[in-house]
Motif scaffolding. Structure first.
Motif, PDB file in Angstrom:
ATOM      1  N   GLU A  31       2.896   1.397   2.379  1.00  0.00           N
ATOM      2  CA  GLU A  31       2.148   1.396   1.110  1.00  0.00           C
ATOM      3  C   GLU A  31       0.847   0.604   1.228  1.00  0.00           C
ATOM      4  O   GLU A  31      -0.215   1.097   0.893  1.00  0.00           O
ATOM      5  CB  GLU A  31       3.013   0.795  -0.001  1.00  0.00           C
ATOM      6  CG  GLU A  31       4.326   1.513  -0.236  1.00  0.00           C
ATOM      7  CD  GLU A  31       4.132   2.898  -0.819  1.00  0.00           C
ATOM      8  OE1 GLU A  31       3.180   3.090  -1.605  1.00  0.00           O
ATOM      9  OE2 GLU A  31       4.924   3.783  -0.470  1.00  0.00           O
ATOM     10  N   CYS A  32       0.949  -0.664   1.659  1.00  0.00           N
ATOM     11  CA  CYS A  32      -0.229  -1.542   1.664  1.00  0.00           C
ATOM     12  C   CYS A  32      -0.692  -1.928   3.072  1.00  0.00           C
ATOM     13  O   CYS A  32      -1.668  -2.639   3.220  1.00  0.00           O
ATOM     14  CB  CYS A  32       0.054  -2.795   0.842  1.00  0.00           C
ATOM     15  SG  CYS A  32       1.300  -3.870   1.568  1.00  0.00           S
TER      16      CYS A  32
ATOM     17  N   VAL B 197      12.056  -4.081   1.633  1.00  0.00           N
ATOM     18  CA  VAL B 197      11.082  -4.442   0.610  1.00  0.00           C
ATOM     19  C   VAL B 197       9.862  -5.063   1.280  1.00  0.00           C
ATOM     20  O   VAL B 197       9.996  -5.858   2.212  1.00  0.00           O
ATOM     21  CB  VAL B 197      11.688  -5.448  -0.393  1.00  0.00           C
ATOM     22  CG1 VAL B 197      10.671  -5.892  -1.416  1.00  0.00           C
ATOM     23  CG2 VAL B 197      12.897  -4.857  -1.079  1.00  0.00           C
TER      24      VAL B 197
ATOM     25  N   CYS C 264       3.288  -6.229  -1.522  1.00  0.00           N
ATOM     26  CA  CYS C 264       3.110  -5.353  -2.689  1.00  0.00           C
ATOM     27  C   CYS C 264       4.393  -5.218  -3.512  1.00  0.00           C
ATOM     28  O   CYS C 264       4.401  -4.539  -4.532  1.00  0.00           O
ATOM     29  CB  CYS C 264       2.602  -3.980  -2.265  1.00  0.00           C
ATOM     30  SG  CYS C 264       3.724  -3.036  -1.218  1.00  0.00           S
ATOM     31  N   HIS C 265       5.473  -5.841  -3.085  1.00  0.00           N
ATOM     32  CA  HIS C 265       6.764  -5.881  -3.788  1.00  0.00           C
ATOM     33  C   HIS C 265       7.311  -4.489  -4.093  1.00  0.00           C
ATOM     34  O   HIS C 265       7.920  -4.266  -5.133  1.00  0.00           O
ATOM     35  CB  HIS C 265       6.667  -6.696  -5.087  1.00  0.00           C
ATOM     36  CG  HIS C 265       6.186  -8.088  -4.864  1.00  0.00           C
ATOM     37  ND1 HIS C 265       6.954  -9.035  -4.230  1.00  0.00           N
ATOM     38  CD2 HIS C 265       5.003  -8.679  -5.155  1.00  0.00           C
ATOM     39  CE1 HIS C 265       6.278 -10.164  -4.150  1.00  0.00           C
ATOM     40  NE2 HIS C 265       5.083  -9.978  -4.707  1.00  0.00           N
ATOM     41  N   SER C 266       7.114  -3.557  -3.185  1.00  0.00           N
ATOM     42  CA  SER C 266       7.643  -2.212  -3.378  1.00  0.00           C
ATOM     43  C   SER C 266       8.821  -1.995  -2.442  1.00  0.00           C
ATOM     44  O   SER C 266       8.851  -2.499  -1.319  1.00  0.00           O
ATOM     45  CB  SER C 266       6.556  -1.161  -3.120  1.00  0.00           C
ATOM     46  OG  SER C 266       6.113  -1.244  -1.780  1.00  0.00           O
ATOM     47  N   THR C 267       9.795  -1.242  -2.930  1.00  0.00           N
ATOM     48  CA  THR C 267      10.936  -0.861  -2.102  1.00  0.00           C
ATOM     49  C   THR C 267      10.512   0.326  -1.252  1.00  0.00           C
ATOM     50  O   THR C 267       9.985   1.315  -1.767  1.00  0.00           O
ATOM     51  CB  THR C 267      12.134  -0.480  -2.978  1.00  0.00           C
ATOM     52  OG1 THR C 267      12.466  -1.599  -3.800  1.00  0.00           O
ATOM     53  CG2 THR C 267      13.328  -0.102  -2.135  1.00  0.00           C
TER      54      THR C 267
ATOM     55  N   CYS D 113       3.632  -2.048   6.484  1.00  0.00           N
ATOM     56  CA  CYS D 113       4.152  -1.431   5.263  1.00  0.00           C
ATOM     57  C   CYS D 113       3.453  -0.084   5.070  1.00  0.00           C
ATOM     58  O   CYS D 113       2.228  -0.012   5.172  1.00  0.00           O
ATOM     59  CB  CYS D 113       3.892  -2.351   4.068  1.00  0.00           C
ATOM     60  SG  CYS D 113       4.282  -1.611   2.480  1.00  0.00           S
TER      61      CYS D 113
END
Length: 118
Positions: free
Chosen positions: A20-21, A52, A56-59, A18
């Motif tokens: 992001e994370c 998704v 971290c549940h981000s799109t 991911c």
């Protein structure tokens, strides 16, 4: 007014990182647009997708995709086979047509029997 709904065509779990994370738990989903109206149910050719991260549940939008994610997306995009574009009448459409045919047949019968003079 017609209701629009996006039906899931294919779902895939990706093991890419991911952006992001940096966790390896991504979910890629492909959708096809269906339109439900009073008289017709239409399956359109409009396709969409969503990536998704389950941690971290981000799109994750295509701007931040890595080359690995793009390759996996291209592969799964080929395997996601949408339903054919179609239009199917509903029960309300058929019942309205039946009522119209009955009205026309009744008017023709009354005209032929002489009950109605034009």
């Amino acid at each position: 007014m017609a209701k629009e709904k996006f039906e899931v065509i294919k779902e895939a779990q990706l093991t890419n990182n991911c952006p992001e994370c940096f966790n390896q738990d991504l979910n890629l989903t492909f959708y096809q647009k269906h339109t439900y109206g009073s008289f017709f149910h239409k399956i359109t050719g409009d396709l969409s997708n969503k990536l998704v991260c389950n941690t971290c549940h981000s799109t994750i939008y295509p701007v931040s995709w890595t080359d690995d994610i793009e390759r996996m997306f291209a592969y799964y995009e080929k395997t996601a086979i949408p339903a054919k574009k179609s239009s199917k009448p509903t029960l309300l459409f058929y019942s309205l047509m039946l009522v119209m045919i009955a009205l026309v047949a009744g008017a023709v019968y009354l005209y032929i029997s002489g009950a109605i003079q034009i």
